[in-house]
Scaffold this active site. Structure first.
Site, short mmCIF file in Angstrom:
data_model
loop_
_atom_site.label_atom_id
_atom_site.label_comp_id
_atom_site.label_asym_id
_atom_site.label_seq_id
_atom_site.Cartn_x
_atom_site.Cartn_y
_atom_site.Cartn_z
N MET A 1 -5.65 -7.23 8.71
CA MET A 1 -5.12 -6.40 9.78
C MET A 1 -5.97 -5.15 9.94
SD MET A 1 -1.11 -7.02 9.35
CE MET A 1 -1.21 -6.61 7.65
N ASP B 1 9.50 -43.53 -5.65
CA ASP B 1 10.32 -44.49 -4.91
C ASP B 1 11.64 -43.86 -4.48
OD1 ASP B 1 9.04 -47.01 -4.48
OD2 ASP B 1 8.88 -47.16 -6.66
N CYS C 1 8.95 -39.49 -14.12
CA CYS C 1 7.56 -39.97 -14.18
C CYS C 1 6.95 -40.13 -12.80
CB CYS C 1 7.47 -41.26 -14.98
SG CYS C 1 8.36 -42.62 -14.21
N LYS D 1 0.84 -1.20 0.00
CA LYS D 1 0.00 0.00 0.00
C LYS D 1 0.88 1.25 0.00
CE LYS D 1 -4.07 0.56 2.65
NZ LYS D 1 -5.11 0.62 1.82
N ARG E 1 -3.41 -1.53 -6.41
CA ARG E 1 -2.57 -2.72 -6.30
C ARG E 1 -2.98 -3.67 -7.42
NH1 ARG E 1 -5.47 -4.82 -0.79
NH2 ARG E 1 -7.51 -5.11 -1.68
N SER F 1 14.22 -43.02 -16.73
CA SER F 1 13.06 -42.26 -16.28
C SER F 1 13.11 -42.23 -14.76
CB SER F 1 11.78 -42.93 -16.78
OG SER F 1 10.67 -42.20 -16.32
N GLU G 1 15.06 -45.31 -9.75
CA GLU G 1 14.18 -45.01 -8.61
C GLU G 1 14.72 -45.54 -7.29
OE1 GLU G 1 10.27 -46.72 -9.29
OE2 GLU G 1 11.11 -48.40 -10.39
N ARG H 1 -3.48 2.87 8.65
CA ARG H 1 -3.79 1.56 8.05
C ARG H 1 -2.54 0.71 7.95
NH1 ARG H 1 -8.49 2.78 4.14
NH2 ARG H 1 -8.37 5.03 4.04
N TYR I 1 12.09 -34.54 -20.76
CA TYR I 1 10.64 -34.43 -20.63
C TYR I 1 10.21 -34.66 -19.19
CZ TYR I 1 10.47 -39.53 -20.41
OH TYR I 1 10.66 -40.83 -20.02
N GLY J 1 -8.16 -7.40 4.48
CA GLY J 1 -8.99 -7.48 5.68
C GLY J 1 -8.35 -8.17 6.87
N HIS K 1 -16.16 -9.20 1.38
CA HIS K 1 -15.09 -10.08 1.85
C HIS K 1 -15.20 -11.46 1.21
CE1 HIS K 1 -13.32 -12.97 4.73
NE2 HIS K 1 -12.37 -12.07 4.77
C1 PEP Z 1 8.02 -43.86 -9.00
O1 PEP Z 1 8.45 -44.63 -8.16
O2 PEP Z 1 8.26 -42.65 -9.01
C2 PEP Z 1 7.15 -44.36 -10.08
C3 PEP Z 1 6.73 -43.56 -11.04
O3 PEP Z 1 6.71 -45.63 -9.97
P1 PEP Z 1 5.50 -46.11 -9.03
O4 PEP Z 1 4.84 -44.87 -8.49
O5 PEP Z 1 4.63 -46.91 -9.89
O6 PEP Z 1 6.25 -46.88 -8.00
MG MG Z 2 8.32 -46.76 -8.53
#
Ligand code: PEP
Ligand code: MG
Length: 897
Positions: free
Chosen positions: A112, A787, A849, A31, A357, A782, A763, A101, A869, A110, A473
């Protein structure tokens, strides 16, 4: 002003001297910094000064004491105000009045405290009456001040004052506050003062110095009130930021019919439409508009017509001031390059700006505003992409009411915050929170909400109020939280004590289900079916810009045709994880799966697997067909085998019967397969090592599907076959040989050639460390961060929820590491594995993943370590697309710096 060598705690603004700027918000609060900026822009800002957030920090670090030099700095700032206003603080003949204020770095609407009309006492009120020639106005201001100051600074509860006023109105036969005369207000004031003295044992302070220091102390004190603490917790605002205090000359919107006060957004905060959008009240002070006590009027004629209001708009009532305000609107948007939320007051036909603001907005409005601002040339496409909070897209991806569904509409209020929600009716914030904690969907119903209700609003799926406007509010907070909200549904008679709502002859009780549509303002009985949203228009435009910017690809975790189709609709560029065990659970196949598990030897297993193979092949044919040539990663079977077995005796008996064996046999096999720590047990590639025929069957099914899709659709598919839970290169090599052999068999038997890749999940911590060796034969990695998190932190994925909240509360872990990647620990091992993998195979394909693939902060980390990715659940694909673009933009900035 600060003398040499002294810390500077006070910054003045307005009337020619402005010591702050918009970029000083950390020091001056939002403010204060914006008031200074508006003064710099030459806008009509009443002069004032800001006491810095650093003072708040000092105050709490020093046992709630101020530094000795503060007093003289505040005194000189007040003297400046006296000079520029030609009035004196506490002067009975010509009093200076100020507002006090709060204003933190991040907006906390709102949360304070605020005190208006400070500087009034018995003598100055009389002086104000004489000078303004309007005794009614002077005593109305004084009674407001007594009530506000007593409540905020002296902790006298509102009801004392409300009862006195109600009583007076009843006795005088008055309906509205505006019906009371100067004499009435004077009588009310005397009773107010008596009530204060009765409650506190001391009279209401007449000394204006005592008043101003009391108010400053109350604002700093309010930084640590329960409401503010809860709000900060919900919005991740650190307590160390502190609040600033703004002391500003009063301007009056309640001095007569050429006075007004209002709040506005420079564009529509619900839809984003480029239309001036706001509410005002003639002859009123700011709190009248926001408190929802009087029904505010629309700013524009268009707004009035759209909302079918009978009350005249500001555009009609005060055309010249409106014109000026409309110009300020355009100037502020150009200057701040964002939609603004402004507060203004008109005193005797003259406009004053009290606040600007960046305005809070719904997710659809945020999209539209970002896209329109870019189209209008106010911001770049990159800035537009950076402006959208990826998590907010969730609101757009969720269902709206099915237009074809029958609706029993019982009331219509204001469309305060869009989205549809059904749930059980609750009347208090605490009940809403308790019911939501049990997994119920809740609609919180209140006459109006106040900052005390935020925990319940947060827990609720939707909010209904029977009183208050679009800037009340409830409306503002619901939009900020992304909760559906219908405001001002005046037909609903909400009896919070009796826990009923009566409307149109119905009586709705606590626990009854209602549905609200926050985009139309409708309230309906029962649950109404919903439909999926259409992702076109601004959403598609912004996503298109994000796609041009991002480097990482976005894939999805999907194994069913429905998931795969949904993900493609949301823009997935392939499947990053298809968990084949989910295909094994299908009711058609579970018997064959159980047969396989119960088999005594390889031959028995092969016989059962042969029955499963056609199903598996068909699954892959469907996935490959839907993904139409996009990459598809298929993970071979992962979970512990006993998960497939029935648990209850009844189910076991059924299985025994269908398999032609006896209960004892099934029980015996289940006991054999039982593990103490199944997550660390016989799962993942360990199953493949023990029973290679399982992976052999799955690999054959994958390749046969590739061959079939190529033959029937002409579409070449390059599957990525993925082995789970590897810890050594040896495991991987043994299983890769099984897969290669299956590929060769299919090539031989079909006479078709095809490409494929074999890679692995990373993993487990050892796999990260041995990544260089594993990459000699694995063509892609991946990262299974679910895990990895479990094994690096030694936390059970399934059970950690019982104590993680306490860890977060104590600040040991900032976030749940299963939701947002632990970048310092798990992240470091991911980075090591990526680097070691690349050192051996520079073009190794790297992805993630685990659940973190859909979390914006984790996606930003993936960009930093250069993954190719991220893969996430279908509904998170748009979030990931946007987050990946933002990550690429900030990575660019880091490189340029
Ligand atoms: C993981 O372990 O991140 C994974 C994608 O495999 P899951 O969740 O199936 O164990
Ligand atoms: Mg896993």
């Amino acid at each position: 002003m600060a003398s040499q060598g002294e810390s500077k705690w006070v910054y003045s603004f307005g009337a020619g001297v402005t010591e702050g700027r918009a970029d000083m918000r950390n020091l001056l609060g939002g403010k204060g910094a914006n008031l200074a900026e508006m003064a710099n822009l030459g806008l009509p800002v009443p002069p004032g000064f800001t006491i810095t957030t650093e003072l708040c920090t000092y105050y709490y670090a020093n046992g709630r004491q101020y530094p000795p030099e503060l007093k003289s700095q505040v005194d000189s700032a007040i003297v400046r105000l006296e000079e520029v206003m030609g009035a004196r603080f506490g002067d009975a003949a010509n009093p200076l009045l100020v507002s006090v204020r709060s204003g933190a770095r991040a907006s906390m609407p709102g949360m304070m405290d605020t005190v208006l009309n400070l500087g009034l006492n018995d003598a100055t009120a009389q002086g104000l009456a004489k000078r303004s020639g309007d005794a009614r106005f002077a005593y109305d201001s004084y009674r407001r001040f007594i009530q506000m100051y007593s409540n905020v600074v002296l902790n006298v509860e509102h009801h004392h004052f409300e009862e006195i006023l109600d009583d007076h109105k009843r006795r005088g036969g008055f309906k509205l506050d505006t019906d009371l005369s100067a004499d009435d207000w004077q009588a009310v004031i005397e009773e107010y003062k008596r009530a204060v003295e009765r409650t506190l044992g001391t009279p209401f302070p007449q000394d204006v110095q005592e008043q101003v220091w009391g108010a400053i102390g109350a604002v700093f004190g309010s930084w640590m009130n329960q409401r503010a603490i809860t709000y900060r917790r919900l919005h991740d605002i650190p307590a160390s930021w502190g609040t600033a205090v703004n002391v500003q000359c009063m301007v009056f919107g309640n001095m007569g019919n050429d006075c007004a006060t209002g709040v506005a957004f420079t564009r529509n905060p619900s839809t984003g439409e480029n239309a001036f959008y706001g509410e005002y009240l003639v002859n009123a002070q700011g709190e009248d508009v926001v408190a929802g006590i009087r029904t505010p009027q629309h700013l524009t004629i268009a707004g009035k017509l759209a909302n079918k209001s009978d009350l005249p708009s500001m555009e009609e009532v005060m055309p010249e001031v409106f014109q000026q305000l409309d110009e300020v609107r355009l100037q502020l948007e150009k200057h701040y390059r964002d939609m603004q939320d402004i507060e203004f007051t008109v005193q005797q036909g003259k406009l004053y700006m009290l606040q600007t603001r960046n305005g809070k907005r719904t997710a659809p409005a945020a999209l539209k505003i970002a896209v329109d601002f870019a189209a209008e040339g106010l911001i770049t496409q990159e800035e537009a992409v950076q402006r959208i909070d990826p998590a907010s897209l969730d609101q757009l991806l969720h269902p709206t009411l099915d237009p074809k569904a029958e609706r029993k509409i019982i009331a219509k209020g204001l469309p305060a915050s869009p989205g549809a929600a059904s749930g059980k009716v609750c009347f208090t914030a605490d009940e809403a929170e308790a019911l939501a904690a049990k997994g119920e969907s809740v609609i919180l119903c209140r006459v109006e909400t106040s900052p005390e209700d935020i925990h319940g609003m947060h827990a609720a799926a939707g909010i209904i109020t029977s009183r208050g406007g679009m800037t009340s509010h409830a409306a503002v907070v619901a939009r900020g939280m992304g909760r559906a909200c219908v405001c001002g549904a005046g037909d609903l008679r909400i009896d919070a004590k009796g826990k009923t709502i009566s409307v149109m002859g119905y009586e709705i009780r606590e626990g009854d289900v209602v549905t609200i549509d926050g985009s139309t303002g409708e309230v309906m009985l029962g649950e109404v079916p919903t439909v999926q949203p259409e992702l076109s228009g601004d959403f598609a435009t912004l996503m298109g810009w994000a796609d041009k910017i991002r480097r990482m690809k976005i894939r999805t975790n999907a194994e069913t045709p429905l998931d795969a189709r949904t993900a493609r609709k949301f823009g997935a560029e392939g499947i990053g994880l298809s968990r084949t065990e989910h295909m094994f659970f299908d009711p058609d196949r579970i018997t064959s799966v159980r047969e396989m598990i119960l088999a005594e030897n390889e031959a028995g297993r092969r016989a059962a697997l042969a029955k499963l193979e056609p199903f598996q092949k068909q699954d892959f044919v469907e996935l490959f067909t839907i993904m139409a040539g996009l990459p598809v990663t298929i993970r071979l079977l992962d979970p512990p085998l006993h998960e497939f077995l029935p648990h209850s005796e009844k189910d076991m008996a059924e299985v025994a019967k269908s398999l032609g064996t006896d209960l004892l046999h099934v029980q015996h096999r289940a006991a054999q397969l039982h593990e103490q720590n199944p997550m660390l047990g016989h799962r993942g590639c360990r199953l493949g090592i023990s029973y290679p025929e399982i992976y052999e069957m799955q690999a054959r099914a994958i390749f046969a599907a590739v061959a079939e899709v190529a033959k029937t659709t002409g579409q070449a598919v390059t599957p990525e076959v993925m082995v789970p839970l590897i810890v050594t290169k040896k495991e991987f090599d043994i299983l890769k040989a099984v897969i290669d052999k299956a590929a060769q068999q299919v090539k031989d038997s079909t006479g078709q050639d095809f490409d494929y890749m074999v890679g692995t999940m990373i993993e487990l911590p050892r796999a990260c460390l041995k990544a260089a060796e594993i990459a000699e034969t694995a063509e892609f990695f991946s990262f299974g961060t679910n895990d990895l998190t479990q094994t690096i932190l030694g936390l059970s994925r399934d059970d950690a929820g019982s104590f993680l909240p306490e860890y977060q509360r104590q600040g040991i872990l900032e976030q749940d590491p299963f939701q947002s990647l632990d970048q310092e620990g798990v992240g470091e091992l991911v980075a090591i594995a990526a680097e070691r993998g690349r050192s051996v195979r520079p073009d190794i394909k790297l992805g993630i993943c685990g659940e973190h693939g859909g979390d914006p902060a984790s996606i930003s980390f993936c960009e930093k370590v250069g993954l190719d990715y991220v893969s996430c659940s279908p509904y998170r694909v748009p979030i990931a697309r946007l987050a990946a673009a933002q990550a690429a933009l900030s990575a660019d900035t880091v490189k340029r710096d």
